[in-house]
Design an enzyme around this catalytic site. Structure first.
Site, PDB file in Angstrom:
ATOM      1  N   CYS A 131       0.828  -1.199   0.000  1.00 36.82           N
ATOM      2  CA  CYS A 131       0.000   0.000   0.000  1.00 36.82           C
ATOM      3  C   CYS A 131       0.866   1.255   0.000  1.00 36.82           C
ATOM      4  CB  CYS A 131      -0.944   0.058   1.191  1.00 36.82           C
ATOM      5  SG  CYS A 131      -2.019  -1.353   1.391  1.00 36.82           S
ATOM      6  N   TRP A 166      -3.328  -2.598  -1.297  1.00 38.61           N
ATOM      7  CA  TRP A 166      -3.040  -4.020  -1.503  1.00 38.61           C
ATOM      8  C   TRP A 166      -4.025  -4.767  -0.625  1.00 38.61           C
ATOM      9  CZ3 TRP A 166      -1.319  -8.387   1.188  1.00 38.61           C
ATOM     10  CH2 TRP A 166      -0.758  -9.413   0.407  1.00 38.61           C
ATOM     11  N   ASN A 183      -2.845   2.149   5.734  1.00 40.24           N
ATOM     12  CA  ASN A 183      -2.025   0.973   5.453  1.00 40.24           C
ATOM     13  C   ASN A 183      -2.009   0.109   6.707  1.00 40.24           C
ATOM     14  OD1 ASN A 183      -1.422   2.178   3.053  1.00 40.24           O
ATOM     15  ND2 ASN A 183       0.719   2.602   3.526  1.00 40.24           N
ATOM     16  N   GLU A 201      17.738 -17.810  -5.588  1.00 36.63           N
ATOM     17  CA  GLU A 201      17.421 -16.436  -5.976  1.00 36.63           C
ATOM     18  C   GLU A 201      17.054 -16.363  -7.460  1.00 36.63           C
ATOM     19  OE1 GLU A 201      16.995 -12.230  -5.988  1.00 36.63           O
ATOM     20  OE2 GLU A 201      16.725 -13.813  -4.505  1.00 36.63           O
ATOM     21  N   LYS A 245      13.441 -15.009  -8.875  1.00 30.07           N
ATOM     22  CA  LYS A 245      13.288 -13.920  -9.832  1.00 30.07           C
ATOM     23  C   LYS A 245      12.357 -14.320 -10.974  1.00 30.07           C
ATOM     24  CE  LYS A 245      15.122 -10.787  -7.854  1.00 30.07           C
ATOM     25  NZ  LYS A 245      14.517 -11.483  -6.766  1.00 30.07           N
ATOM     26  N   GLU A 275       8.762 -14.498  -9.735  1.00 34.70           N
ATOM     27  CA  GLU A 275       8.201 -13.205  -9.374  1.00 34.70           C
ATOM     28  C   GLU A 275       7.682 -12.423 -10.571  1.00 34.70           C
ATOM     29  OE1 GLU A 275      10.402 -11.480  -5.433  1.00 34.70           O
ATOM     30  OE2 GLU A 275      11.591 -11.538  -7.268  1.00 34.70           O
ATOM     31  N   HIS A 292      17.531 -36.634  -5.426  1.00 33.81           N
ATOM     32  CA  HIS A 292      16.575 -36.956  -4.354  1.00 33.81           C
ATOM     33  C   HIS A 292      15.190 -36.393  -4.663  1.00 33.81           C
ATOM     34  CE1 HIS A 292      19.667 -38.578  -1.630  1.00 33.81           C
ATOM     35  NE2 HIS A 292      20.444 -37.673  -2.209  1.00 33.81           N
ATOM     36  N   LYS A 297       6.746  -4.222  -2.755  1.00 32.12           N
ATOM     37  CA  LYS A 297       8.158  -3.977  -2.469  1.00 32.12           C
ATOM     38  C   LYS A 297       8.436  -4.040  -0.975  1.00 32.12           C
ATOM     39  CE  LYS A 297      12.274  -3.022  -3.862  1.00 32.12           C
ATOM     40  NZ  LYS A 297      12.965  -4.017  -4.694  1.00 32.12           N
TER      41      LYS A 297
END
Length: 615
Positions: free
Chosen positions: A2, A75, A101, A488, A492, A495, A511, A610
């Site tokens: 928000c 949000w 918020n 990571e 990415k 996302e 495995h 963010k």
């Protein structure tokens, strides 16, 4: 999550508030709204969708005049994203308007009591409950808005940053915060309100950051008066000079903020160690570490808490601290750490990592660790953020504003700070030789130029992205220092492209994940010459025998993997502990290009924010 923007002053509020909302789009949201007041009528417009949708709708619906205005990007928490649940919200009388918020956890019981008193509700939000609670207190107690806000917030359980005004007081806005950031810009006969300073940076360089459980009454004729919410005591405001500049939050000719921030990494890493890394003198200078050296050296262990990308940086740090400084390290998701009744002692050091410095779960973990007597050190990017204020000491990454929701330069600058810390502690403990220490310093100083070299693979990475953009699954593999980079890289891709991707330690492939491998499965394998190279090559051979498509991230000049892989992306050579700063670059670019080719919103991926300021 928000975004809050507000203005009261001598200018027209609408263009300031609208531009501010656009600046805060990086925070993640699903609806937006603005309320304006010209001293006679409140004009309100809100809609599901983006700020651009609001702009189109608002300018057709209402007059945009007025020198008082508040705006919000929501949000969704309570109630689905739609026009009705969007902020701002009126009170039942229509006199009060609020933006909020956070989450009011006891909103349901408050709502039931207000319904008994005759209040009605149009939305499903906890925010509409709050504005009517404030109105109820104001009417029943026959008090001014500021006092009513204070009394109402003392009945509230949860987190909030709010801005509220009364149409009967056209020169006043009341704001408050608990667990969600709020900044007040101080201008000449004008005041600005925002979740961070970016919406008002071109108007003033002076800002007050409210602390938790503080509220401010902002009046054009009397300035800003800050009080503690719980006891009404006055607080002497601390006005900070902002270091942010307008150029930092513009795209600078790049198509997207994410691409700009990927390409900013050489300078961001340089800024991170500038003044700290004195290679010619073989010195690392970090005041937060030096001033608390005994705490680190006497620590039984280091606990690292973080979320998302910052957690991956923490995993890299685990290898670095244990390898160089020989201090036991545990890396925890902050969201799990705070709820599992962890064992924390006065001999523990907790390092909290967050780009925004506002991550709710990480803040809660900090408070828990402090309550147990642990020493808490923060690593964050945003100066004056909550984590910077809550921790005993810390270090800023100095990465500059990161607007793209998918973190890029945050990751590499966090690793840079944590590497500096590990090297300084290793030197103090005597767990690293003088020659190795100097070698690490020299190699770290060379990293910005090597990142520039790694970025030269952009066009080739783009060609690879074109081949695999339509697949439904990706697998990322790495070992040692580069296992967190695999995690990571997968994050990415998830996302911003919405392609399912998983990161695994390369040796764990047998495995379970090996069952997924066929001729349609692309596997990204990080196989630098430093660290377990032969083992990773064996894993690549296992993939090849099952017809998997191999994208290798290798050291310049590699020949062995090149013979096996379908595609090879080279990065410059460096020491093993620093390879994550280079191997992550092509993975960022790959995610960016795939998402772009799929037509996704690279800077504002769906459902993400963010700064995650709620649990």
């Amino acid at each position: 999550m928000c975004g809050i923007v507000g203005y009261i002053g001598h200018r027209e509020a609408y263009p300031i508030v609208l531009k501010g909302l656009k600046r805060l789009e990086y925070r993640g949201y699903d609806s937006a709204g603005i309320a304006l007041y010209d001293g006679t009528d409140i004009k309100l417009s809100k809609t599901k969708g983006k700020v651009a949708d609001l702009e189109d709708k608002l300018e057709k619906e209402i007059s945009t005049t007025g020198s008082l205005g508040i705006g919000h990007t929501r949000w969704a928490t309570h109630g689905v994203p739609n026009d009705i649940n969007s902020h701002p919200h009126y009170s039942n009388s229509g006199d009060l308007v609020i933006i909020h918020n956070g989450i009011i956890e006891n909103y349901e019981s408050l709502k039931k009591e207000l319904i008994k008193r005759g209040y009605t509700f149009k939305s499903d939000t906890d925010t509409e409950v709050l504005v009517n609670l404030i109105e109820d207190v104001k009417k029943n107690e026959n008090i001014k808005l500021g006092k009513a806000v204070q009394i109402a917030l003392n009945q509230v359980i949860g987190a909030y940053a709010i801005a509220v005004f009364d149409k009967n007081k056209p020169n006043e806005i009341v704001v408050a915060r608990l667990g969600s950031p709020l900044a007040i810009g101080i201008g000449d006969d004008e005041f600005f309100i925002a979740s961070d300073a970016s919406p008002f940076i071109e108007y003033t360089k002076n800002a007050i950051y409210l602390e938790d459980e503080e509220m401010a009454i902002i009046r054009r004729d009397k300035g800003v008066k800050i009080r503690k919410i719980h006891d009404d005591s006055l607080v002497d405001p601390y006005v900070q000079a902002l270091k942010l500049n307008l150029e930092q939050i513009e795209k600078g000719g790049y198509e997207h903020f994410m691409l700009k921030e990927i390409y900013e990494q050489p300078s961001a890493i340089l800024d991170t160690f500038r003044g700290r890394l004195l290679t010619d003198k073989a010195i690392i200078k970090m005041a937060g570490v030096e001033d608390n050296m005994k705490k680190f050296l006497n620590a039984n262990r280091i606990i690292i808490v973080a979320c998302g990308t910052s957690w991956h940086a923490g995993l890299v740090a685990e290898y670095i601290f244990e390898d160089l400084a020989r201090i036991p390290v545990e890396v925890e998701y902050a969201s799990e750490f705070r709820y599992r009744n962890p064992i924390i002692t006065e001999n523990d050091v907790l390092i909290a990592i967050s780009q925004s410095g506002e991550t709710a779960d990480t803040l809660a973990a900090i408070k828990l660790a402090k309550s147990k007597g642990a020493f808490v050190f923060g690593v964050c990017n945003v100066v004056g953020s909550s984590i910077a204020r809550e921790t005993h000491a810390g270090a800023y990454t100095h990465a500059g504003p990161e607007i793209g929701v998918a973190s890029t330069k945050a990751f590499t600058t966090q690793i840079t700070v944590l590497t500096l810390m590990a090297l300084r502690l290793a030197r103090a403990k005597g767990t690293i030789s003088s020659s190795d220490y100097r070698h690490h310093l020299i190699e770290l100083e060379l990293i910005p130029e090597k990142v520039k070299k790694a970025l030269e693979s952009d066009d080739y990475v783009k060609s690879i992205a074109a081949i695999y953009k339509d697949v439904h699954n990706f697998l990322y593999l790495g070992r040692g220092y580069n296992f967190p980079v695999a995690l990571e890289g997968a994050l990415k891709l998830k996302e911003i492209s919405y392609i399912h991707a998983e990161g695994y330690p390369a040796a764990e492939m047998k495995h379970g994940p090996i069952a997924l491998i066929d001729e349609n499965m692309p596997i990204v394998v990080i196989a630098t010459k430093k660290g377990h190279y032969e083992k990773v090559v064996s894993n690549i051979q296992e993939i090849k025998s099952r017809k998997g498509k191999i994208i290798g991230i290798v050291t310049e000049g590699d020949k062995q993997v090149k013979e096996l892989a379908d595609h090879v992306i080279e990065v410059p050579e460096t020491i093993e502990s620093l390879t994550p700063l280079l191997t992550t670059i092509p993975l960022q670019l790959l995610s960016y290009h795939i998402a772009l080719m799929l037509g996704k919103n690279v800077d504002q991926p769906r459902n993400l924010a963010k700064a995650v300021t709620v649990e």
